[in-house]
Design a protein around this motif. Sequence first.
Motif, PDB file in Angstrom:
ATOM      1  N   LEU A 374      -4.796   3.736   1.370  1.00  0.00           N
ATOM      2  CA  LEU A 374      -3.614   4.583   1.440  1.00  0.00           C
ATOM      3  C   LEU A 374      -2.950   4.420   2.798  1.00  0.00           C
ATOM      4  O   LEU A 374      -3.527   3.821   3.714  1.00  0.00           O
ATOM      5  CB  LEU A 374      -4.026   6.034   1.210  1.00  0.00           C
ATOM      6  CG  LEU A 374      -4.629   6.346  -0.166  1.00  0.00           C
ATOM      7  CD1 LEU A 374      -5.277   7.727  -0.155  1.00  0.00           C
ATOM      8  CD2 LEU A 374      -3.570   6.254  -1.253  1.00  0.00           C
ATOM      9  N   TYR A 380      -9.324   4.370  -1.522  1.00  0.00           N
ATOM     10  CA  TYR A 380      -9.279   5.232  -2.703  1.00  0.00           C
ATOM     11  C   TYR A 380      -9.932   4.516  -3.883  1.00  0.00           C
ATOM     12  O   TYR A 380      -9.883   3.287  -3.983  1.00  0.00           O
ATOM     13  CB  TYR A 380      -7.845   5.626  -3.046  1.00  0.00           C
ATOM     14  CG  TYR A 380      -6.912   4.462  -3.307  1.00  0.00           C
ATOM     15  CD1 TYR A 380      -6.736   3.957  -4.589  1.00  0.00           C
ATOM     16  CD2 TYR A 380      -6.176   3.893  -2.270  1.00  0.00           C
ATOM     17  CE1 TYR A 380      -5.873   2.898  -4.823  1.00  0.00           C
ATOM     18  CE2 TYR A 380      -5.309   2.838  -2.497  1.00  0.00           C
ATOM     19  CZ  TYR A 380      -5.168   2.347  -3.772  1.00  0.00           C
ATOM     20  OH  TYR A 380      -4.309   1.288  -4.002  1.00  0.00           O
ATOM     21  N   LEU A 414       1.334   0.722  -0.797  1.00  0.00           N
ATOM     22  CA  LEU A 414       0.551   1.773  -0.157  1.00  0.00           C
ATOM     23  C   LEU A 414      -0.133   1.239   1.105  1.00  0.00           C
ATOM     24  O   LEU A 414      -0.185   1.915   2.135  1.00  0.00           O
ATOM     25  CB  LEU A 414      -0.491   2.320  -1.129  1.00  0.00           C
ATOM     26  CG  LEU A 414       0.041   3.219  -2.251  1.00  0.00           C
ATOM     27  CD1 LEU A 414      -1.036   3.460  -3.297  1.00  0.00           C
ATOM     28  CD2 LEU A 414       0.547   4.541  -1.697  1.00  0.00           C
ATOM     29  N   ARG A 567      -1.399   8.955  -6.327  1.00  0.00           N
ATOM     30  CA  ARG A 567      -2.116   8.419  -5.163  1.00  0.00           C
ATOM     31  C   ARG A 567      -1.811   9.256  -3.918  1.00  0.00           C
ATOM     32  O   ARG A 567      -2.691   9.547  -3.109  1.00  0.00           O
ATOM     33  CB  ARG A 567      -1.708   6.970  -4.914  1.00  0.00           C
ATOM     34  CG  ARG A 567      -2.123   6.000  -5.999  1.00  0.00           C
ATOM     35  CD  ARG A 567      -3.579   5.632  -5.879  1.00  0.00           C
ATOM     36  NE  ARG A 567      -3.922   4.573  -6.816  1.00  0.00           N
ATOM     37  CZ  ARG A 567      -4.391   4.758  -8.034  1.00  0.00           C
ATOM     38  NH1 ARG A 567      -4.588   5.997  -8.481  1.00  0.00           N
ATOM     39  NH2 ARG A 567      -4.673   3.743  -8.816  1.00  0.00           N
ATOM     40  N   CYS A 568      -0.570   9.642  -3.773  1.00  0.00           N
ATOM     41  CA  CYS A 568      -0.169  10.370  -2.572  1.00  0.00           C
ATOM     42  C   CYS A 568      -0.641  11.816  -2.574  1.00  0.00           C
ATOM     43  O   CYS A 568      -0.583  12.485  -1.538  1.00  0.00           O
ATOM     44  CB  CYS A 568       1.356  10.315  -2.401  1.00  0.00           C
ATOM     45  SG  CYS A 568       1.953   8.687  -1.888  1.00  0.00           S
ATOM     46  N   LEU A 570      -3.750  12.486  -3.176  1.00  0.00           N
ATOM     47  CA  LEU A 570      -5.137  12.438  -2.733  1.00  0.00           C
ATOM     48  C   LEU A 570      -5.254  13.018  -1.335  1.00  0.00           C
ATOM     49  O   LEU A 570      -4.314  12.927  -0.530  1.00  0.00           O
ATOM     50  CB  LEU A 570      -5.642  10.986  -2.740  1.00  0.00           C
ATOM     51  CG  LEU A 570      -5.791  10.329  -4.116  1.00  0.00           C
ATOM     52  CD1 LEU A 570      -6.120   8.853  -3.959  1.00  0.00           C
ATOM     53  CD2 LEU A 570      -6.882  11.017  -4.932  1.00  0.00           C
ATOM     54  N   SER A 573      -3.807  11.394   2.339  1.00  0.00           N
ATOM     55  CA  SER A 573      -3.193  10.150   1.877  1.00  0.00           C
ATOM     56  C   SER A 573      -2.347   9.491   2.962  1.00  0.00           C
ATOM     57  O   SER A 573      -2.247   8.271   3.028  1.00  0.00           O
ATOM     58  CB  SER A 573      -2.330  10.413   0.646  1.00  0.00           C
ATOM     59  OG  SER A 573      -1.165  11.157   1.003  1.00  0.00           O
ATOM     60  N   CYS A 575       0.812   9.672   3.017  1.00  0.00           N
ATOM     61  CA  CYS A 575       2.131   9.335   2.469  1.00  0.00           C
ATOM     62  C   CYS A 575       3.206  10.192   3.127  1.00  0.00           C
ATOM     63  O   CYS A 575       2.982  11.367   3.443  1.00  0.00           O
ATOM     64  CB  CYS A 575       2.151   9.573   0.962  1.00  0.00           C
ATOM     65  SG  CYS A 575       1.097   8.441   0.017  1.00  0.00           S
TER      66      CYS A 575
END
Length: 578
Positions: A374, A380, A414, A567-568, A570, A573, A575
């Motif tokens: 990430l 991840y 990512l 994903r973001c 998590l 992350s 992000c």
Amino acid sequence: MRDRLARLSRDVSPQDHEPHLHRALELLGLCTLALGQPVFSVVGGAPEFFAARKIPVPAIVAFGVTLIVGLPLLLLVIEAVAERARVGWGKRCHDGARLVLIAVIALGLLNGLDLEVTRATGVGSPGWVLLAVAVGAGWLAVRALRRSPGSRTFVRFLAAAAPAALAVFLLSAPMGSSAAATPAAASRPAPIVMLVLDELPTASLLGADGRIDADRLPNFARLAREGTWYPHTTTVADQTTAAVPAILSGRRGPRRLGSPGLDRWPENLFTLLRRQYRIDAREPITRLCPAATCPDESRSTPEAMSALASETPHLALLGVAPKDLAPRSPLIGGAGERDPGNDVGEFLANVGPGNRPTLDFAHLMLPHRPWGRLPSGRSYPVRDGGGVSESARETLRLTGDRREALAVWRAHLLQVGYADKLLGRVIAKLKRTEMYDRALVVVLSDHGVSFRPGESLRNVSDRTIQNIAPVPLFIKQPGGRGRGTNPVAAQTIDVLPTILDVIGARVPDGVQGVSLLRRVPRVREPHVLNTKAAYVGTTMRTILRERAHSVRVQSDEVIDSPVWAERCRLPESGCRRR
């Protein structure tokens, strides 16, 4: 007693009385074909193998000789010890060695045949089937050797393959370096910090408006503001072994890919500045900094031999094993490998002012695959292979499934966020040491990557050059000179002459690049060397048109996708909002 000896003599085959020399010749030939030649083929297909491992010439020679004669000698010793322990055991060990070695040779041949059939028909055989057939072939061959003196004589003649294989290996290996370049004298020496990223196309940094996405990648955007961004830069090669040396030498180099070391690239940034600058170079693939200049990048012969010994079983497996039984190249996931952040930390530990001008160089394998981190750097979990087929993992060629292309594209982007974070660490260190304003900072990528369905991720063709050729290039001059965006048709071979121009050093004769501080030719279309030793060309207009399309897909279907949002979400992350 006499009858017993007579029975024993009838039970012993003629091969049991053969001299040790005959057994040695058999083992030498079989070991060469089963182990030596496959390993040499794997190493020969990777020009960067020895350079990346910093293997000195004595260790290369010792590796080749040991690979050819080491295993036969070991087997002979085992047979002798077994025979002394009990009569007849030496013969059984010899037959066992024959069986294994011939089965390995057969497996390599069957695997090669299966690959050709798979290419032609799209249907291949399971690895366990090939393995079973190879073992059966080995068993039949051993039976024939025990019964036929002629077959044993033929196998002994295979020993001639040993010196031939060793000679070919040593002639193709990097066995020395050319004369060093004449050092350049800088009239305006300034600290130089240079980062070469890997597998990063320009489009991966852009937002929907065609500019660097400052929300997603704030540090790249900052460098573009505080330095000069060259958005129309293209690479000259699609492989790191040619692309990085071209950056550091200002030359395209030979068409045939070879060792990325001093023997082929003697005149480069490190050899030119070695007298005036203190150089700290981190080269995971190339070996262009001389050992005397960069001692930390060298290995002693014992260390190198130990490393090669640990890798030999894996190399042998890659040389003969079917693809579904050998380790595959990771594509998504596998982030349990070394964290690139550790490499950046080691690099930054030596960055700082000194009594002499400093050149700090790092080639970072980032955002290079495996893509499994990430933007924060946290790995991840990837379920079910991340939507990537086995064929794509093995060949690095995407299938025609568009969903697969979007999956690997997403994982790549990512990890681009992590590259931005690490770039921020470098800038912060330069700020803390009060070097940033005084330093010449160069950040670029060696080549890009393509996510076009049905095409190769890395190899340039008429269909992928628009994605692989464009690479980011940022140059921040000392004192903040030359800020802004410069749309000239820059190429990666321009980096060396530009650096020399900034520090007031003469550009050597034969350099094919030009200083980007001077007038750059207007007509300068990209030509990229591919793995087939051919140049693939395109036009900048075509690249810009394809880039606009890629950025739209990237924005609408990759970054704005539900999987990206998942994903973001998590923890940690990293992000950022777009």
